[in-house]
Motif scaffolding. Structure first.
Motif, PDB file in Angstrom:
ATOM      1  N   PRO A 245     -63.805  61.547   8.109  1.00  0.00           N
ATOM      2  CA  PRO A 245     -62.781  60.769   8.805  1.00  0.00           C
ATOM      3  C   PRO A 245     -63.338  59.802   9.843  1.00  0.00           C
ATOM      4  CG  PRO A 245     -62.072  63.036   8.564  1.00  0.00           C
ATOM      5  CD  PRO A 245     -63.483  62.978   8.060  1.00  0.00           C
ATOM      6  N   ASP A 246     -64.338  60.242  10.622  1.00  0.00           N
ATOM      7  CA  ASP A 246     -64.867  59.373  11.677  1.00  0.00           C
ATOM      8  C   ASP A 246     -65.754  58.263  11.136  1.00  0.00           C
ATOM      9  OD1 ASP A 246     -63.488  60.772  13.540  1.00  0.00           O
ATOM     10  OD2 ASP A 246     -65.200  61.860  14.368  1.00  0.00           O
ATOM     11  N   ASP A 247     -66.040  58.290   9.827  1.00  0.00           N
ATOM     12  CA  ASP A 247     -66.817  57.213   9.213  1.00  0.00           C
ATOM     13  C   ASP A 247     -65.932  56.068   8.723  1.00  0.00           C
ATOM     14  OD1 ASP A 247     -69.197  58.566   9.640  1.00  0.00           O
ATOM     15  OD2 ASP A 247     -69.114  59.589   7.702  1.00  0.00           O
TER      16      ASP A 247
ATOM     17  N   LEU B  72     -55.581  59.532  13.649  1.00  0.00           N
ATOM     18  CA  LEU B  72     -55.124  59.795  12.294  1.00  0.00           C
ATOM     19  C   LEU B  72     -56.051  59.060  11.344  1.00  0.00           C
ATOM     20  CD1 LEU B  72     -51.205  59.540  12.337  1.00  0.00           C
ATOM     21  CD2 LEU B  72     -52.631  61.600  12.357  1.00  0.00           C
ATOM     22  N   ALA B  73     -56.621  59.782  10.409  1.00  0.00           N
ATOM     23  CA  ALA B  73     -57.549  59.193   9.446  1.00  0.00           C
ATOM     24  C   ALA B  73     -57.135  59.609   8.051  1.00  0.00           C
ATOM     25  CB  ALA B  73     -58.986  59.652   9.731  1.00  0.00           C
ATOM     26  N   GLY B  74     -57.054  58.644   7.165  1.00  0.00           N
ATOM     27  CA  GLY B  74     -56.671  58.963   5.807  1.00  0.00           C
ATOM     28  C   GLY B  74     -56.410  57.728   4.986  1.00  0.00           C
ATOM     29  N   GLN B  75     -55.661  57.902   3.924  1.00  0.00           N
ATOM     30  CA  GLN B  75     -55.301  56.807   3.028  1.00  0.00           C
ATOM     31  C   GLN B  75     -53.923  56.270   3.430  1.00  0.00           C
ATOM     32  OE1 GLN B  75     -57.411  55.760   0.564  1.00  0.00           O
ATOM     33  NE2 GLN B  75     -58.897  57.311   1.178  1.00  0.00           N
ATOM     34  N   TRP B  76     -53.860  54.976   3.708  1.00  0.00           N
ATOM     35  CA  TRP B  76     -52.628  54.383   4.233  1.00  0.00           C
ATOM     36  C   TRP B  76     -51.967  53.500   3.189  1.00  0.00           C
ATOM     37  CZ3 TRP B  76     -50.772  55.521   9.103  1.00  0.00           C
ATOM     38  CH2 TRP B  76     -51.646  56.240   9.944  1.00  0.00           C
ATOM     39  N   VAL B  77     -50.638  53.598   3.128  1.00  0.00           N
ATOM     40  CA  VAL B  77     -49.865  52.764   2.204  1.00  0.00           C
ATOM     41  C   VAL B  77     -48.664  52.180   2.943  1.00  0.00           C
ATOM     42  CG1 VAL B  77     -50.529  54.127   0.181  1.00  0.00           C
ATOM     43  CG2 VAL B  77     -48.406  54.671   1.399  1.00  0.00           C
ATOM     44  N   GLU B  78     -48.127  51.102   2.386  1.00  0.00           N
ATOM     45  CA  GLU B  78     -46.822  50.584   2.806  1.00  0.00           C
ATOM     46  C   GLU B  78     -45.808  51.230   1.885  1.00  0.00           C
ATOM     47  OE1 GLU B  78     -43.974  48.560   4.945  1.00  0.00           O
ATOM     48  OE2 GLU B  78     -46.125  48.607   5.384  1.00  0.00           O
TER      49      GLU B  78
END
Length: 356
Positions: free
Chosen positions: A6-8, A85-91
């Protein structure tokens, strides 16, 4: 190849995420503050949380349903907590949505960096504040100049963390500085075109027109939340602004330097009344909260300069955050009543022959 930790992932702001988000998941991390957490239930009776997350310039609602692995973590989130918050983001259906998300609390140094705001925004606000101070130093009326300087000396730190509104325009930490600086540039330009306008009064009127918002729309010293308070709720920023200017003016009259002002024309009492009128009339009409209608050229000019800057900021926000319905057509947003259209670009002519 293993997935990045996540921190990368690239660290971006909410505004930057809005500009790139689409239905295809994209990996990013955001540093945020919790403004509120409200527990609700779905139509089937299942619990979920609406967590409002903010940074220096924007906000969004994170909906955490009971099937989310972070549901219990969200239940423990306190107001004003700083998180990543770290992850895959979508609209998605609800706007910005994180998937495969991981959450952690920010370290103290990370929270301090977040409070400084986006570097570009912070630099712009610093330049805006410097422009405000320079306009004040250019004033010739010693009474109005002294009044403005004392305001900046006593309340400058609070001014720098106040928003111009809660949601409609410049609704961010430091937004009032941006709004006032741009209004001053417009007011000074107008005063150059219309010599009947009192330039010094226009500068002072712009600085003080929303000064009551230092209590109505001020952000917490250590956060991006804008708390409500009883004084602002019961009085509003116009009466508060009138009270502040009268208090500062009385203090100035006790200064030994004020003895030199007795021979000045127009008289100090008339100057004070004209400045108070600009504050009282700047909304332009009774139905929009002004206790009195504009009755001087400066009051009319100030009202329109205020309105223009607020409206153009709404357009900027709309282009940055509204859904593009078709090329150059953006979905309407509150409080704008219609869809907006991209502006006409300026023509770019080819250089003349022989030009260097």
């Amino acid at each position: 190849m293993s997935d990045p930790m996540p921190d990368d992932l690239d660290l971006i702001t909410i505004t930057q995420l809005r500009q790139v988000a689409n239905p295809t998941p994209q990996p990013y991390r955001l540093h945020l503050q919790v403004e509120s957490r409200i527990e609700k239930t779905t139509s089937s009776g299942s619990p979920f949380f609406e967590v409002k997350l903010v940074d220096a310039a924007d906000s969004f609602i994170w909906r955490v349903f009971d099937n989310n692995p972070l549901f219990q973590d969200a239940a423990r989130l306190g107001r004003n907590a700083f998180i990543q918050l770290a992850g895959q983001w979508v609209e998605g259906k609800y706007g910005l949505e994180p998937r495969q998300v991981q959450m952690r609390l920010l370290a103290e140094d990370e929270a301090s960096t977040l409070l400084l705001g986006d570097p570009d925004l912070s630099a712009r606000q610093s330049a805006d504040y410097a422009d405000i101070a320079a306009f004040v130093e250019s004033m010739r009326d010693p009474r109005l100049a002294k009044l403005c300087r004392v305001f900046l000396e006593r309340h400058g730190e609070r001014f720098r963390r106040t928003g111009a509104a809660r949601k409609n325009h410049h609704a961010r930490r430091g937004g009032l500085v941006e709004h006032v600086a741009q209004m001053m540039r417009c007011a000074v330009a107008l005063a150059g075109l219309y010599p009947q306008l009192n330039r010094d009064l226009m500068i002072a009127g712009v600085l003080f027109h929303d000064c009551g918002k230092l209590w109505e729309n001020v952000y917490a010293e250590s956060g991006f939340t804008m708390p409500y308070n009883l004084t602002a709720e019961m009085l509003g920023h116009i009466p508060l602004g009138l009270e502040l200017v009268n208090k500062l003016w009385r203090d100035l009259l006790e200064d030994p330097a004020a003895a030199e002002w007795t021979a000045l024309e127009p008289a100090s009492e008339i100057v004070r009344l004209h400045l108070l009128h600009l504050i009282a009339a700047h909304h332009g009409s009774l139905e929009f909260g002004s206790p009195v209608l504009p009755k001087t050229p400066e009051a009319v000019a100030l009202h329109h300069v205020d309105n223009i800057d607020a409206k153009l900021e709404m357009f900027r926000r709309g282009y940055a955050s509204s859904k593009e319905l078709a090329p150059g057509i953006f979905e309407k947003f509150s409080p704008w009543p219609v869809n907006i259209v991209a502006p006409l670009p300026a023509v770019h002519l080819p250089p003349a022959e022989g030009a260097a």
